[in-house]
Design a protein around this motif. Structure first.
Motif, short mmCIF file in Angstrom:
data_model
loop_
_atom_site.label_atom_id
_atom_site.label_comp_id
_atom_site.label_asym_id
_atom_site.label_seq_id
_atom_site.Cartn_x
_atom_site.Cartn_y
_atom_site.Cartn_z
N SER A 16 -11.19 -16.45 -24.49
CA SER A 16 -10.67 -16.87 -23.20
C SER A 16 -11.65 -16.57 -22.09
O SER A 16 -12.74 -16.05 -22.33
CB SER A 16 -9.33 -16.18 -22.94
N CYS A 17 -11.21 -16.86 -20.87
CA CYS A 17 -12.08 -16.66 -19.70
C CYS A 17 -12.53 -15.21 -19.60
O CYS A 17 -13.66 -14.91 -19.31
CB CYS A 17 -11.33 -17.05 -18.44
N ASP A 291 -5.82 -19.02 -25.70
CA ASP A 291 -5.10 -18.88 -24.44
C ASP A 291 -3.74 -19.56 -24.47
O ASP A 291 -3.16 -19.87 -23.43
CB ASP A 291 -5.94 -19.47 -23.30
N CYS A 296 -0.42 -20.89 -17.02
CA CYS A 296 -1.32 -21.98 -16.59
C CYS A 296 -0.47 -22.99 -15.81
O CYS A 296 0.65 -23.31 -16.23
CB CYS A 296 -1.94 -22.63 -17.81
N ASP A 324 -5.07 -22.16 -20.49
CA ASP A 324 -6.25 -21.49 -19.96
C ASP A 324 -6.36 -21.77 -18.46
O ASP A 324 -6.44 -22.92 -18.03
CB ASP A 324 -7.48 -22.02 -20.70
N CYS A 326 -8.87 -21.47 -16.79
CA CYS A 326 -10.14 -22.16 -16.54
C CYS A 326 -9.93 -23.66 -16.40
O CYS A 326 -10.67 -24.34 -15.68
CB CYS A 326 -11.12 -21.87 -17.68
N ARG A 359 -17.52 -22.57 -19.46
CA ARG A 359 -16.20 -22.88 -20.02
C ARG A 359 -15.42 -23.79 -19.08
O ARG A 359 -14.75 -24.74 -19.50
CB ARG A 359 -15.43 -21.59 -20.29
N TRP A 363 -13.99 -27.68 -19.75
CA TRP A 363 -12.64 -28.18 -19.44
C TRP A 363 -12.71 -29.39 -18.52
O TRP A 363 -11.88 -30.31 -18.62
CB TRP A 363 -11.80 -27.09 -18.80
#
Length: 372
Positions: A16-17, A291, A296, A324, A326, A359, A363
């Motif tokens: 993940s982030c 994630d 989110c 996520d 992100c 990342r 996305w």
């Protein structure tokens, strides 16, 4: 594209982030939360966590849900006037609203009728027939009157004036309506969404009753620096949801990349080419599903970011998925007005939020190919 693809493979190994785990959300605080001092998630954020509803409040909710299931007697909502200190009637306007004549019956807008019918043809007829009557009974319960409808695509969203405050009442036949309401509650708990007073499920609809953000202008058409966007995403970074049954962002995007539904495209857009969608789908798989249980928003576009008191920003109308943050950063950078190149803006916002820039760029490639 190959650069993003290769970068995404390396980030899939990272996960993940950020590796840090945030405090867990409580899923039992869904309706009309009241705040008190205490420990836990809200205290960690410097806010008072909401307590459990009182027996009187629970009884009121049951009465509201029961009333929504009874045949409507045909009586309209109680009329109330909101007065200023000088005794004059106050009507606040907003360019994000479509005003209706005061006293006129509030109807489901034609564009919502068409969109809902195209998306859920089996559910739409009953919802279109019963939602106006359900709105009238909610207004009566809160001793309020409908003022105007908001611009929306798949929901009947109405501003309701009461003696104490302005509310936003939203109805949708979307089968994911309860998931959307749960994410909306989580966003409020984190201080980035409006207060949720009630969530009511009827045989044809899910209703949410929320406080209205004032002034409530959206960022649509308004340039905004990434420095203003960053705080809202920092607040939801690495925050888990206790509901592990929420649909995931990855599943939703995977379905969208593989399913060309012409009635679910943004206005004026066409579907990406098969090659572009296949490459995006490969990147999506490389990013992984680590994630899947994280909070989110899922649709952080300019129309879903509202300006509140003191120019603070709030997120509304979540998609009802876990995933996520992100992705939210990528979409917000891309879909808020700017002269910057989307990938550059996304990287700048990622650095301010404290997440991996590559990342976020990966996305962004996926979001563009999915035509979100």
């Amino acid at each position: 594209m190959r650069k993003h693809h290769e970068a995404a493979r390396s980030f899939a190994k990272k996960g993940s982030c950020r590796a840090a785990k945030g405090p867990r959300l409580r899923s039992d605080r869904t309706h009309h939360p009241k705040r008190q001092h205490g420990a836990g998630t809200a205290a960690h954020l410097g806010r008072r966590p909401p307590s459990r509803p009182s027996s009187r409040e629970l009884a009121r909710r049951r009465q509201l849900e029961d009333s929504l299931r009874k045949p409507h007697p045909g009586r309209g909502p109680r009329e109330l006037a909101e007065k200023s200190e000088q005794g004059e009637t106050v009507t606040k306007t907003n360019k994000n609203f479509r005003p209706d004549e005061v006293g006129a019956e509030i109807e489901i807008p034609a564009n919502v009728n068409e969109a809902v019918t195209a998306c859920w043809p089996e559910l739409a007829p009953a919802w279109l027939k019963k939602a106006p009557g359900e709105l009238a009974r909610i207004c009566e319960r809160y001793e309020g009157r409908p003022v105007r409808t908001f611009n929306a695509r798949y929901g009947f969203v109405v501003e309701v004036a009461t003696a104490h405050e302005r509310l936003v009442v939203r109805s949708t036949p979307d089968p994911r309506g309860m998931d959307q309401a749960q994410v909306a509650q989580a966003l409020f708990d984190m201080g980035v969404g409006p207060r949720i007073h009630d969530v009511v499920q009827t045989p044809v609809s899910v209703w949410t009753v929320a406080s209205r953000i004032l002034p409530g202008d959206s960022l649509k058409g308004r340039p905004v620096p990434v420095e203003r966007l960053a705080p809202i995403f920092r607040k939801i970074l690495d925050r888990k949801t206790e509901n592990d049954r929420l649909p995931t962002l990855v599943d939703w995007l995977r379905s969208r990349l593989n399913d060309e539904r012409s009635n679910d495209l943004p206005s004026g857009r066409s579907w990406a080419s098969p090659d572009e969608r296949r490459q995006a789908a490969a990147i999506l798989e490389d990013l992984g599903t680590e994630d899947s249980n994280m909070v989110c928003h899922g649709d952080a576009s300019s129309s879903n970011i509202l300006v509140g008191d003191g120019e603070e920003l709030f997120l509304v109308d979540p998609r009802g998925v876990s995933g996520d943050v992100c992705y939210d950063v990528a979409v917000a950078a891309w879909k808020t007005p700017t002269d910057e190149q989307a990938s550059v803006r996304a990287a700048n916002l990622a650095r301010l939020v404290g997440v991996d820039t590559e990342r976020v760029r990966a996305w962004l490639v996926i979001a563009k190919a999915a035509r979100v």
